[in-house]
Design a protein around this motif. Structure first.
Motif, mmCIF file in Angstrom:
data_model
loop_
_atom_site.group_PDB
_atom_site.id
_atom_site.type_symbol
_atom_site.label_atom_id
_atom_site.label_comp_id
_atom_site.label_asym_id
_atom_site.label_seq_id
_atom_site.Cartn_x
_atom_site.Cartn_y
_atom_site.Cartn_z
ATOM 1 N N ILE A 153 0.990 -1.143 -0.032
ATOM 2 C CA ILE A 153 0.241 0.105 0.025
ATOM 3 C C ILE A 153 0.870 1.069 0.082
ATOM 4 C CG2 ILE A 153 -1.749 -1.223 1.262
ATOM 5 C CD1 ILE A 153 -1.406 0.758 3.563
ATOM 6 N N PHE A 154 2.074 1.034 0.033
ATOM 7 C CA PHE A 154 3.295 2.272 -0.138
ATOM 8 C C PHE A 154 2.869 2.884 -1.450
ATOM 9 C CE2 PHE A 154 7.130 4.157 -1.451
ATOM 10 C CZ PHE A 154 7.304 4.840 -0.930
ATOM 11 N N ALA A 155 2.541 2.095 -2.456
ATOM 12 C CA ALA A 155 2.461 2.680 -4.006
ATOM 13 C C ALA A 155 1.072 3.588 -3.937
ATOM 14 C CB ALA A 155 2.470 1.482 -4.875
ATOM 15 N N ILE A 156 0.053 2.904 -3.124
ATOM 16 C CA ILE A 156 -1.107 3.637 -3.129
ATOM 17 C C ILE A 156 -1.109 5.038 -2.501
ATOM 18 C CG2 ILE A 156 -3.556 3.500 -2.165
ATOM 19 C CD1 ILE A 156 -3.636 0.585 -2.418
ATOM 20 N N ILE A 157 -0.500 4.689 -1.378
ATOM 21 C CA ILE A 157 -0.206 6.068 -0.178
ATOM 22 C C ILE A 157 0.706 6.973 -1.017
ATOM 23 C CG2 ILE A 157 0.852 6.993 1.718
ATOM 24 C CD1 ILE A 157 -0.350 4.470 2.922
ATOM 25 N N LEU A 158 1.514 6.725 -1.797
ATOM 26 C CA LEU A 158 2.710 7.525 -2.447
ATOM 27 C C LEU A 158 1.707 8.307 -3.606
ATOM 28 C CD1 LEU A 158 5.170 9.101 -2.663
ATOM 29 C CD2 LEU A 158 5.956 6.937 -4.207
ATOM 30 N N ALA A 159 1.020 7.532 -4.298
ATOM 31 C CA ALA A 159 0.226 7.904 -5.450
ATOM 32 C C ALA A 159 -0.865 9.117 -4.956
ATOM 33 C CB ALA A 159 -0.552 6.767 -6.415
ATOM 34 N N LEU A 160 -1.389 8.434 -3.941
ATOM 35 C CA LEU A 160 -2.454 9.616 -3.522
ATOM 36 C C LEU A 160 -1.804 10.653 -3.065
ATOM 37 C CD1 LEU A 160 -5.344 7.385 -1.981
ATOM 38 C CD2 LEU A 160 -5.157 8.175 -4.140
ATOM 39 N N VAL A 161 -0.622 10.641 -2.270
ATOM 40 C CA VAL A 161 0.164 11.900 -1.659
ATOM 41 C C VAL A 161 0.312 12.801 -2.827
ATOM 42 C CG1 VAL A 161 2.358 12.628 -0.814
ATOM 43 C CG2 VAL A 161 1.059 10.871 0.297
ATOM 44 N N VAL A 162 0.804 12.212 -3.976
ATOM 45 C CA VAL A 162 1.177 12.982 -5.229
ATOM 46 C C VAL A 162 0.176 13.687 -5.871
ATOM 47 C CG1 VAL A 162 1.824 12.679 -7.431
ATOM 48 C CG2 VAL A 162 3.111 11.675 -5.940
ATOM 49 N N ARG A 163 -1.220 12.724 -5.625
ATOM 50 C CA ARG A 163 -2.172 13.460 -6.198
ATOM 51 C C ARG A 163 -2.881 14.584 -5.521
ATOM 52 N NH1 ARG A 163 -6.036 14.443 -9.296
ATOM 53 N NH2 ARG A 163 -8.290 13.797 -9.190
ATOM 54 N N PHE A 164 -2.673 14.414 -4.209
ATOM 55 C CA PHE A 164 -3.401 15.513 -3.381
ATOM 56 C C PHE A 164 -2.711 16.418 -2.562
ATOM 57 C CE2 PHE A 164 -6.597 11.907 -3.385
ATOM 58 C CZ PHE A 164 -7.361 12.475 -4.329
ATOM 59 N N ALA A 165 -1.459 16.225 -2.712
ATOM 60 C CA ALA A 165 -0.562 17.313 -2.198
ATOM 61 C C ALA A 165 -0.990 18.730 -2.238
ATOM 62 C CB ALA A 165 0.764 17.169 -2.635
ATOM 63 N N ALA A 166 -1.503 19.201 -3.451
ATOM 64 C CA ALA A 166 -1.898 20.653 -3.863
ATOM 65 C C ALA A 166 -2.966 20.917 -3.105
ATOM 66 C CB ALA A 166 -2.143 20.685 -5.228
ATOM 67 N N ILE A 167 -3.774 19.975 -2.684
ATOM 68 C CA ILE A 167 -5.109 20.504 -1.662
ATOM 69 C C ILE A 167 -4.400 21.069 -0.407
ATOM 70 C CG2 ILE A 167 -7.009 19.814 -0.360
ATOM 71 C CD1 ILE A 167 -7.496 17.787 -2.891
ATOM 72 N N ALA A 168 -3.474 20.029 0.428
ATOM 73 C CA ALA A 168 -2.992 20.540 1.627
ATOM 74 C C ALA A 168 -2.168 21.606 1.460
ATOM 75 C CB ALA A 168 -2.030 19.189 2.017
ATOM 76 N N ASN A 169 -1.357 21.678 0.139
ATOM 77 C CA ASN A 169 -0.441 22.897 0.165
ATOM 78 C C ASN A 169 -0.918 24.207 0.214
ATOM 79 O OD1 ASN A 169 1.645 21.293 -0.030
ATOM 80 N ND2 ASN A 169 2.058 21.368 -2.419
ATOM 81 N N GLY A 170 -2.222 24.230 -0.554
ATOM 82 C CA GLY A 170 -2.985 25.491 -0.794
ATOM 83 C C GLY A 170 -3.760 25.700 0.618
ATOM 84 N N THR A 171 -4.377 24.958 1.330
ATOM 85 C CA THR A 171 -5.091 25.374 2.545
ATOM 86 C C THR A 171 -3.968 25.716 3.569
ATOM 87 O OG1 THR A 171 -6.544 23.257 1.961
ATOM 88 C CG2 THR A 171 -6.327 24.497 4.263
ATOM 89 N N ILE A 172 -2.859 25.100 3.442
ATOM 90 C CA ILE A 172 -1.773 25.458 4.763
ATOM 91 C C ILE A 172 -1.114 26.800 4.238
ATOM 92 C CG2 ILE A 172 0.256 24.764 5.866
ATOM 93 C CD1 ILE A 172 -0.878 22.192 6.538
ATOM 94 N N THR A 173 -0.732 26.972 2.868
ATOM 95 C CA THR A 173 -0.338 27.940 2.548
ATOM 96 C C THR A 173 -0.998 29.432 2.937
ATOM 97 O OG1 THR A 173 0.918 26.957 0.823
ATOM 98 C CG2 THR A 173 0.817 29.361 0.573
ATOM 99 N N SER A 174 -2.364 29.196 2.564
ATOM 100 C CA SER A 174 -3.208 30.482 3.162
ATOM 101 C C SER A 174 -3.178 30.726 4.314
ATOM 102 C CB SER A 174 -4.746 30.253 2.376
ATOM 103 O OG SER A 174 -5.307 29.210 3.124
#
Lengths: 351, 542, 336
Positions: free
Chosen positions: B415-436
């Motif tokens: 499930i490392f692969a799944i987790i990494l894939a989802l991290v890559v995919r959703f990093a932008a969401i967390a980035n946006g929220t925390i940056t603001s």
């Protein structure tokens, strides 16, 4: 002199809280009225009520010749033909200078629009900036655009909400004079709001002092300055310092000498502590006299040295902390000197 | 800021993470270069043009519908005194909790020829066959677009409503004092000023649309995602599949850049919530229309499908199913938990790096790490295999040399692969929220602790983290829900005996047997509701 | 602190999960078959042997995954639902030869590869379902393209392996050119774009959207056993096509051992179990398929559909035409 604006018993409440109560004012065509008062006194609300952004619930606003606005006949802001300049200028960021000015002119044909805008642009020295966007302009330029935009539809009345508060002090005087002469040249009637008394004195033809939703006094700046109607007016306009007074039979006693009672203007309430409004020019040094004040604070100004004095008296009822006094003599902080009150039309107030 | 932290480990870690997150994308692009021209030209001559045009049509339709749903809703809620505003305000966000494929299935069930709606119509009008009357066909491109828009429009609604609410009301007053009515002012001032928000939300909707796989497949709408699948799995040609995926990514990149160009130099959003908005007072008829419009969206996007699910669950649920769901539910929670925690941590690390570090390119790791959001899950899964596979082989090679037990496919096969894939995919969401969130911390607070003799290492946990608490929580929740819903990447990367709620439901849907997974679907939706409710609560407490 | 605990979680995920897979008595299965179809069989197997069966199921992408994983793949057994996959795995050198008397004897010659890499487990017929409205009629696959059925035919995606195999058999029979024409005419006859599953097509007949559909034999039995779908199945007749000529197209589900199977012994045990009488009977009874092992009876329900003649075309030939079949489907824009 024709009256342009009349406010009668105007009252406004927001969420059951009275913001304006029983405001009465008249303003002649071509006059500039300065509304002053401490923050929260309701002056901006008054401006917004006149403009139509806040609903009055009692009283009326009449705008010559035939517009009468009362609680039953609220005319929408856009139909009042009143121009407004906001504290932050509120320029449309998505439009160029030219389009900002043209915004209110959509009812008239293009050619006339162009002449009017060009006139305003040159009048306000904005011709070179007409294609720029607001964020590309300096504060002063932005203000001029706001003025041009408000003047373009040729409003009957111009409202200005703290127009100079965002401009640095050096530029402020210059702009004030510029704007005043422009308004005079165009014969525009205006009301402006400020909490800075100096702005009123240099910009307005008329002044109205407000406190807690009421107009305490209105009139020409000179009249108000010479004859403030209450302690609050005098205090807000910082017309002079307050000197505690105890009434005797013929005289009144203060910590720096007595004054004859006959010449006292009667503004006081009985049974309350009385204060003499003492302007700096009515204080004189008494080189030979017995020292009666202590120099608390020294400041250098363009009018000479400005001292804040405290009394030396033991009588608690007469003692004071901060009496303003100007002099060309040099004193050190902590030095004790003697002063006296020059005879004038004394004005006594109670708080 | 001229000063700043110079910690080398921090810099190294930030860049390492950013590069790790972008690597799959690069691997995919490069492997696309060596694709077989013969197959590509066959596809080009036969089906690819239709796939591309379907993709573009779908994207345009979904974005258009989302704007048509979201912007009026935002305007009604922020600018008028519409009836029930207090409730509609947050009800309109609920559809976000619904996966599009679920809504698609439920509506097809409802509006199909055999569904209750048409049955009722036939019974009442004495019709007997499809030839007797016309009824819209939901399983079309248009139908798919509406279904997807029904669950994506809240992005537009939320961002545009916030934009309206943060607009400087003096601008509206200025417009009114210049002779425009409230409605005219809205059209001439508020709406143009909300353009950046509309553009940002539209690009979010666009990316989600292009990433969709299950809805279009269920509706038999062949898009580029289908083409990627086909090429890879039917023709067995990964590099051509990668080439097509690269086309898709270029499409996305193009729109993102176009969107950024469009609003360059238009940065004039104030961030304070304005509570002196002059509400337009609606007439009775207007109330009816405005409230009706909003309610229709809420009902269509959430209430109706939700009720259908509940009815299904009541009819079909058994204890046995629940038992089965328990393990896949646990898997879903596990994956979502790791993904949410890791993305939030990365976002914190990188956005604070951008804010506090001295290094010249300090904002790049943050940007780079967010790029994965533009990659559809299917493509990402392929990229993940292409990236992790070789690493695994290398690791096993090393193990062999060292004469220890081969670890197997510890990266690509877990499930490392799944987790990494989802991290890559959703990093932008967390980035946006925390940056603001970070941007709302006054710059002076970066320096204040130093002036008190507290080093940055201590001031971050003491000053920044407490201030970011709610941003951290929101970011975590948003990613958590997205990770719960995500399907295509998980579908392709699952290890042995590993099902999640979404893969299980997808399989049931593709066998026309959603009934038996209704409880699981309800679970996904209920989890999706948590952040929506939380965000609303937080907002109303401000 | 935060950093450390997260890191340890990541490590936990990396190492705990795979290590759980390398326990002793177990066998790992990559399955194209749905879990609920094969799970009962595995349960019996585990009961009998104590060997745990780990399954990962996907409709698509298993073979690709296996190829990527190479020699480190954990997969022992591959279960497919169609011949083409098996041959593809074989051609990509992903399978290993199995030496087993039991397998050799249980599975008829034509249902296993020549080099003993793969074995069929069950047979399935690609039937034509027809609406009871049409009455009892004899049908050929070729009839589906007959203009008299214009807008009355339904099918799932042409790219689905079951349909691809059918198209391959058409190519073997008629050649590419004629098959393309057949596909184009069939497309003209479709009531709607290819979509959904084989069951969904029967539902469409029930809805009077179409009269004919393609579907595998066992779905009919499955639907009759499903509360909701029974209603659909009762509306159709199941037809064995081309009975007057070459026979009905038959596909297989099959099993093979991965080339690098780490648990090859257990894997062999599982393969042998799957062809055992017991398992074959379960296939027949619970999955409604035709067992490959001779002497195992089909279920009562299936036998009630009658005897049929199967197309004798070799499985290898069907697999050989697979790529051309897909290309033809693209050319006919069958799914668009």
């Amino acid at each position: 002199m024709t009256v342009l604006l009349t406010l009668r018993q105007l009252s406004v409440a927001l969420q059951q809280k009275p913001i304006l109560s029983d405001v009465n004012l008249t303003l002649a065509e071509g006059d500039i009225l300065g509304l002053v008062g401490p923050s929260g006194c309701g002056k901006t609300t008054l401006l917004n009520t006149i403009a139509g952004f806040v609903e009055q619930h009692k009283g009326s606003i009449s705008i010559a010749p035939d517009m009468v606005i009362d609680a039953n006949n609220l005319i929408a802001p856009e139909q009042r033909n009143i121009g407004m300049i906001f504290q932050d200028y509120a320029l449309f960021p998505h439009l160029s200078v030219y389009k900002n000015i043209a915004f209110g002119l959509n009812h008239i044909d293009k050619a006339e629009q162009a002449t009017r805008i060009d006139t305003l642009l040159s009048l306000l020295k904005l011709t070179d900036y007409s294609e720029r966007y607001p964020h590309q302009l300096s504060g002063g330029q932005q203000q001029r655009v706001a003025i041009a935009r408000a003047l373009a539809p040729q409003p009957k009345l111009l409202l200005l909400d703290e127009p100079f508060s965002n401009i640095d002090a050096r530029l402020r005087n210059e702009l004030m004079l510029e704007l005043r002469s422009l308004l005079k040249k165009l014969g525009i009637t205006a009301i402006f709001v400020t909490h800075n008394k100096d702005e009123v004195f240099s910009f307005a033809d008329k002044i109205a002092v407000m406190h807690q939703g009421r107009v305490l006094q209105s009139g020409t700046p000179i009249d108000v300055f010479h004859q403030p109607s209450s302690w609050l007016v005098a205090d807000f306009l910082q017309i002079g310092s307050w000197l505690p007074v105890i009434e005797g039979n013929d005289e009144c006693f203060t910590a720096i000498g007595n004054i004859v009672k006959d010449t006292i203007a009667d503004q006081r309430k009985d049974n309350e502590q009385q204060y003499l409004l003492l302007k700096p020019q009515h204080i004189a040094l008494m080189p030979e006299g017995e020292v009666n004040v202590n120099i608390e604070y020294v400041r250098i100004t363009e009018h000479g040295f400005h001292y804040l004095l405290s009394s030396l008296t033991d009588d608690k009822r007469l003692s004071f902390e901060q009496l303003s006094f100007y002099s060309h003599h040099v004193f050190a902080q902590g030095e004790k000197i003697a002063i006296e009150i020059l005879p004038h039309n004394y004005q006594l107030f109670s708080k | 800021m001229s000063s700043g932290n110079k910690n080398k480990r921090w810099k190294f870690l930030s860049w390492l993470i950013a590069l790790a997150l972008i690597t799959p994308v690069l691997v995919m692009l490069f492997s696309g270069i060596g694709s077989s021209t013969e197959l590509f030209s066959h596809l080009w001559q036969t089906v690819l043009p239709t796939y591309i045009s379907n993709t573009i049509q779908l994207a345009i339709l979904v974005v258009t519908f989302s704007i048509l749903f979201g912007v009026p809703a935002a305007a009604i809620i922020s600018q008028t005194n519409v009836m029930g505003k207090k409730y509609l305000r947050w009800l309109l966000m609920l559809p976000l909790a619904m996966p599009a494929y679920l809504v698609a299935y439920l509506y097809t069930d409802l509006f199909d020829y055999a569904g209750p709606v048409q049955r009722f119509l036939r019974a009442s009008f004495d019709w007997h066959s499809p030839l007797d009357y016309w009824f819209f066909d939901i399983r079309t491109l248009l139908g798919a677009a509406i279904m997807i828009a029904l669950v994506l429009f809240p992005y537009v609604y939320m961002l545009v409503r916030t934009a309206f609410e943060c607009q400087d009301q003096h601008l509206i007053r200025a417009s009114r004092s210049l002779g425009y009515s409230l409605t005219q002012s809205f059209m001439k001032v508020s709406l143009p000023l909300a353009r950046p928000a509309i553009a940002v939300s539209a690009s979010l909707v666009l990316m989600e649309t292009l990433a969709d796989f299950a809805t279009v497949q269920y509706f038999a709408v062949n898009t580029l995602t289908t083409a990627i699948y086909d090429t890879w799995l039917e023709y067995g040609d990964l590099s051509t599949a990668n080439a097509i995926a690269s086309i898709l990514m270029l499409l996305i990149l193009f729109t993102v850049i176009a969107e950024q160009r469009a609003r360059a130099g238009q940065r004039h959003q104030s961030n304070r919530l304005n509570n002196q908005i002059k509400e337009k007072k609606l007439s009775v008829a207007q109330h009816f229309f405005a409230a009706g419009f909003c309610w229709l969206l809420v009902i269509a996007g959430f209430i109706l499908p939700f009720l259908l699910l509940i009815m299904m669950a009541l009819d079909y649920a058994t204890l046995e199913q629940l038992n089965e769901l328990l393990s896949s539910g646990f898997n879903s929670l596990q994956v979502a938990f790791y993904v949410a925690s890791i993305t939030t941590f990365i976002a914190l690390l990188l956005s604070l790096f951008k804010r506090l570090h001295y290094s010249k390119w300090r904002d790049h790791p943050l940007q780079i790490s967010g790029f994965g959001y533009a990659i559809p899950g299917t493509v990402l899964a392929m990229a993940m295999l292409a990236t992790l596979g070789p690493i695994d082989h290398w690791l096993n090679g090393v193990a062999k040399l060292l004469d220890i037990t081969a670890p197997g496919l510890i990266l690509s096969g877990s499930i490392f692969a799944i987790i990494l894939a989802l991290v890559v995919r959703f990093a932008a969401i967390a980035n946006g929220t925390i940056t603001s969130g970070v941007e709302q911390i006054p710059a002076s607070l970066d320096l204040a602790p130093a002036s008190l003799g507290v080093t940055l290492n201590k001031s971050i946990p003491k000053v920044h983290l407490p201030l970011l608490k709610s941003s951290i929580f929101v970011a975590w929740l948003l990613v958590f829900v997205e990770a719960m819903k995500e399907l295509p990447a998980v579908l392709l990367l699952r290890p042995f005996n590993f099902e999640t709620l979404s893969t299980q439901i997808y399989q049931l849907i593709s066998d026309e047997r959603l009934e038996q997974g209704a409880i699981g679907a309800l679970l996904i939706v209920l989890f999706g509701l948590i952040p929506v409710v939380y965000l609303n609560k937080k907002e109303s407490s401000v | 602190m935060l950093k450390k605990s997260l890191l340890s979680k990541v490590l936990f995920v990396c190492f705990l999960v795979p290590s759980a897979l390398i326990q002793a008595a177990e066998v790992n299965v990559y399955s194209y078959r749905q879990p609920f179809l094969v799970k009962p069989l595995f349960d019996v197997f585990t009961q009998e042997t104590g060997i745990k069966v780990n399954v990962v199921f996907a409709k698509k992408g298993m073979a690709e995954r296996l190829a990527r994983e190479g020699e480190h793949s954990p997969a022992d057994i591959l279960l497919t639902t169609d011949i083409s996959r098996l041959v593809e795995l074989h051609d990509n050198n992903l399978l290993q030869t199995v030496q087993s008397e039991i397998l050799e004897q249980a599975v008829p010659e034509k249902f296993q590869s020549k080099d003993n890499t793969w074995y069929a487990l069950t047979m399935r017929v690609r039937n034509i379902y027809s609406s009871k409205r049409l009455g009892n009629i004899a049908l050929n696959y070729e009839d589906l393209a007959d203009p008299k059925y214009k807008a009355r035919v339904c099918t799932r995606s042409g790219k689905h392996p079951y349909n691809v195999a059918l198209v391959s058999s058409m190519i073997a029979e008629h050649g590419e050119e004629k098959t393309l024409t057949w596909l184009e005419n069939l497309k003209e006859n479709l009531a709607r774009k290819p979509q959904g599953s084989d069951r969904g097509q029967v539902q469409a007949i029930h809805q009077n959207l179409c009269d004919l559909s393609l579907g595998n034999s066992y779905y009919f039995g499955k639907m009759l056993n499903d509360e909701k779908q029974k209603v659909w199945a009762n509306e159709v007749n199941i037809n064995f096509p081309n009975q007057a000529n070459r026979g009905a197209h038959v596909n297989i589900s099959g099993v093979a051992m991965a080339k690098y199977a780490p648990n090859s012994k257990n894997a062999l045990a599982l393969m042998e179990f799957l062809v055992s009488e017991k398992a074959q009977q379960m296939y027949a009874e619970t999955n409604m398929e035709y067992p490959v092992r001779e002497g195992v009876a089909v279920s009562a329900l299936v036998s009630s559909w009658g005897q049929f003649k199967a197309d004798e075309l070799s499985l290898e030939t069907i697999a050989k035409h697979r790529k051309s079949a897909i290309k033809l489907l693209d050319k006919a824009k069958f799914d668009l």
